[in-house]
Design a protein around this motif. Structure first.
Motif, PDB file in Angstrom:
ATOM      1  N   ASP A 236      35.568  30.157  -4.176  1.00 21.22           N
ATOM      2  CA  ASP A 236      36.652  29.214  -4.410  1.00 21.22           C
ATOM      3  C   ASP A 236      37.834  29.876  -5.118  1.00 21.22           C
ATOM      4  N   ARG A 302      46.522  29.979 -20.393  1.00 17.46           N
ATOM      5  CA  ARG A 302      45.184  30.020 -19.815  1.00 17.46           C
ATOM      6  C   ARG A 302      44.669  28.645 -19.415  1.00 17.46           C
ATOM      7  N   MET A 303      45.334  27.563 -19.855  1.00 17.27           N
ATOM      8  CA  MET A 303      44.844  26.222 -19.540  1.00 17.27           C
ATOM      9  C   MET A 303      45.209  25.875 -18.107  1.00 17.27           C
ATOM     10  N   ALA A 304      44.215  25.509 -17.310  1.00 17.93           N
ATOM     11  CA  ALA A 304      44.428  25.287 -15.877  1.00 17.93           C
ATOM     12  C   ALA A 304      44.794  23.836 -15.582  1.00 17.93           C
ATOM     13  N   ARG A 306      44.105  21.167 -12.739  1.00 17.41           N
ATOM     14  CA  ARG A 306      43.104  21.069 -11.684  1.00 17.41           C
ATOM     15  C   ARG A 306      43.406  19.880 -10.776  1.00 17.41           C
ATOM     16  N   PHE A 326      41.842  29.040 -12.844  1.00 16.26           N
ATOM     17  CA  PHE A 326      42.262  30.301 -13.434  1.00 16.26           C
ATOM     18  C   PHE A 326      42.159  31.394 -12.374  1.00 16.26           C
ATOM     19  N   ARG A 355      45.441  16.559 -19.613  1.00 11.58           N
ATOM     20  CA  ARG A 355      44.961  15.973 -20.862  1.00 11.58           C
ATOM     21  C   ARG A 355      46.136  15.633 -21.788  1.00 11.58           C
ATOM     22  N   LYS A 357      49.020  16.909 -21.960  1.00 10.96           N
ATOM     23  CA  LYS A 357      49.962  18.003 -22.239  1.00 10.96           C
ATOM     24  C   LYS A 357      50.766  18.344 -20.992  1.00 10.96           C
TER      25      LYS A 357
ATOM     26  N   VAL B  35      37.292  30.883 -19.459  1.00  9.67           N
ATOM     27  CA  VAL B  35      38.637  31.445 -19.323  1.00  9.67           C
ATOM     28  C   VAL B  35      39.626  30.776 -20.271  1.00  9.67           C
ATOM     29  N   PHE B  36      39.217  29.676 -20.912  1.00  9.74           N
ATOM     30  CA  PHE B  36      40.103  28.989 -21.841  1.00  9.74           C
ATOM     31  C   PHE B  36      39.265  28.174 -22.816  1.00  9.74           C
ATOM     32  N   GLU B  56      36.961  25.730 -20.743  1.00  8.02           N
ATOM     33  CA  GLU B  56      37.161  25.795 -19.300  1.00  8.02           C
ATOM     34  C   GLU B  56      36.527  27.052 -18.748  1.00  8.02           C
ATOM     35  N   SER B  57      35.707  26.859 -17.723  1.00 10.74           N
ATOM     36  CA  SER B  57      35.215  28.000 -16.959  1.00 10.74           C
ATOM     37  C   SER B  57      36.141  28.167 -15.764  1.00 10.74           C
ATOM     38  N   VAL B  58      35.848  29.146 -14.912  1.00 13.48           N
ATOM     39  CA  VAL B  58      36.646  29.284 -13.694  1.00 13.48           C
ATOM     40  C   VAL B  58      36.609  27.975 -12.911  1.00 13.48           C
ATOM     41  N   LYS B  59      35.429  27.334 -12.918  1.00  9.92           N
ATOM     42  CA  LYS B  59      35.226  26.160 -12.073  1.00  9.92           C
ATOM     43  C   LYS B  59      35.750  24.859 -12.648  1.00  9.92           C
ATOM     44  N   GLU B  80      41.289  31.990 -28.569  1.00  9.29           N
ATOM     45  CA  GLU B  80      42.465  31.758 -27.741  1.00  9.29           C
ATOM     46  C   GLU B  80      42.780  33.003 -26.906  1.00  9.29           C
TER      47      GLU B  80
END
Lengths: 379, 124
Positions: A236, A302-304, A306, A326, A355, A357, B35-36, B56-59, B80
């Motif tokens: 993925d 780094r915050m994704a 989704r 990520f 969330r 932000k 990752v975060f 947070e993981s990749v998924k 961080e």
């Protein structure tokens, strides 16, 4: 008495189920199968291995089938917008099963595997294969034969060293096939269909063979030091970096190919003949533009963002994220999103809300990581 | 000092009325590569069982809950820059935050290490 008892079907097992477990895979339910999400190396290491060496993926959950007989090309052209009359034997095309309103029933790869009688080999998504087969059965005319092939397994070998490795198993294959070309070889006495394709953005192959022989091929490939097993998690993140849509997320029955950024799948000849489902609506969208388009978003930090995250231009919501995460290769999050066409120019500064932000998100044209397909004459 | 565990896979090491909190090694192994990580800022008032941070993981993203109520006195800023510290040392250098415990009676009912191990074994 109650008639509302829900009988949950346990996930089916892949032909390589025991092989995955022996390799230490963590198995999760996906598309009705128990599938390896990752092996002990973890998603990031598996992702990086595929980008630098060769990753072995079990994608046997996907549907494989043939459509054959006199008139097969014309019959398929009535259901999808590929120019199959112009597709030579051994050539592959990405295409879309469309409904009458131009919605995407599924995305798939169709290969001309004719040897004498016209025969097309289709690989469709695992979660949608039963519906696809039912749709094809309903719409294909008498004389055109649909053959589901559930007894086949499908392995993918992906990465910059995939060709080197596969050439040791099938000598000459690295130069015989270019991207989106297919052939057949024997592994011992076992027939293997070999496709130069995949869903990682890397050079690579997909290998279709009888499920009973899948372990033999997997073990043969794993004997090469360049090869490691790769799970669904890295599959993925790799496809997301390659900007490739995932059906059920970036693409579904309510989305037309123009909005989805897949107009390339509707060839010039087919636009002109208008003989595919939803052609009226799709040709109008091609001419006038769609109100929304699929774009890439590049995020900082780094915050994704989704799937489902709303996308804003200032205070106005202008879209939503359809998949995101990520990027191990780039070291920051990326996403695919549907965005109003007023805001899709590369470089446009938008926000994704996560969330509560607001995360800065810049419009970019996928792929996020360049494709490295092998095209003959370019090497 | 005593270390307790929650059914949400946090650990809490108690020293008088202060405590250090993180997620368990089992939790990090289930999440996969992180990752975060978002940890609560110093001064944040946390409530037992409510959201204290995010991993947070990749998924996927997952909430992290506070095992007790209290006021955050320090958070692990290293996470961080390097979320993988949680993968490599979930129950040591991958700690999330320290807090002043509002009510030590809230520790009642948390599991000790043996009980948590049994709890995890029963999840499979």
């Amino acid at each position: 008495m109650s008639d509302s008892t829900v009988i949950e079907r346990p996930p089916a097992t892949l032909p390589l189920d025991g092989w995955h477990r022996a390799a230490g895979a963590r198995m999760v339910p996906f598309a009705g199968y128990a599938m390896p999400i990752q092996y002990p190396d973890g998603i990031i290491a598996e992702h990086e291995w595929t980008r630098t060496h060769a990753g072995l993926f079990d994608v046997s959950h996907m549907g494989q089938l043939t459509v054959g007989g006199t008139g097969a090309a014309a019959a398929l052209e009535a259901l999808l917008p590929a120019d199959l009359q112009a597709l030579a034997p051994g050539r592959m095309r990405y295409s879309l099963l469309l409904n009458d309103s131009g919605g995407v029933i599924d995305d798939l790869i169709v290969t001309n595997v004719s040897e004498g009688e016209p025969t097309y080999f289709l690989v469709v998504n695992g979660a949608t294969k039963d519906g696809d087969i039912a749709h094809l059965r309903t719409h294909l005319p008498a004389g055109v034969v649909l053959t589901p092939l559930p007894e086949l397994a499908l392995l993918a070998l992906q990465g910059p060293e995939a060709a080197l490795v596969l050439d040791r198993v099938f000598p000459g294959i690295a130069t015989e096939l270019g991207f989106m070309e297919a052939t057949s070889r024997l592994l011992g006495e076992v027939p293997v269909r070999i496709f130069r394709s995949g869903y990682t953005g890397e050079d690579g192959f997909e290998l279709s063979l009888p499920a009973v022989d899948a372990v033999t091929l997997a073990d043969r490939l794993m004997a090469e030091e360049e090869v490691r097993p790769i799970g669904l998690g890295a599959r993925d993140s790799l496809r997301l970096e390659a900007g490739l849509p995932l059906y059920g997320h970036d693409l579904d029955i309510d989305v037309d190919p123009v909005t989805a950024g897949l107009a390339f799948a509707i060839t010039k000849a087919r636009r002109a003949d208008g003989g595919f489902p939803g052609a009226g609506r799709i040709n109008a969208l091609l001419r006038d533009g769609a109100p929304m388009r699929r774009v890439g978003l590049v995020l900082e930090g780094r915050m994704a963002a989704r799937e489902g995250s709303p996308v804003f231009a200032g205070e106005e919501q202008v879209g939503r994220v359809t998949s995101g995460g990520f990027s191990p290769t780039l070291g920051h999050p990326i996403a695919l999103a549907f965005v109003d066409t007023a805001h899709i120019a590369p470089g446009t500064a938008l926000f994704a809300e996560v969330r509560g932000k607001r995360l800065p998100a810049t419009v970019a044209r996928p792929p996020f990581v360049p494709h490295r397909y092998y095209r003959k004459g370019e090497a | 000092m005593a270390r307790y565990f929650t059914t949400e896979h946090e650990w809490i090491e108690v020293d008088g009325d202060t405590a250090t909190i993180g997620i368990t090694d089992h939790a990090q192994s289930q999440l996969g590569d992180l990752v975060f990580v978002e940890v609560p800022a110093t001064g944040t008032e946390l409530v037992k069982g409510k959201e204290a941070g995010v991993v947070e993981s990749v998924k996927a993203a997952s909430d992290v809950y506070s095992p007790v109520s209290g006021t955050v006195i320090e958070s692990n800023g290293a996470l961080e820059e390097d979320p993988s510290l949680v993968n490599s040392g979930a129950e040591s250098e991958g700690w999330f935050y320290r807090l002043t415990i509002a009510d030590t009676a809230e520790l009642d009912g948390l599991m000790d290490e043996a009980a948590y191990k049994e709890f995890v074994a029963g999840l499979d």
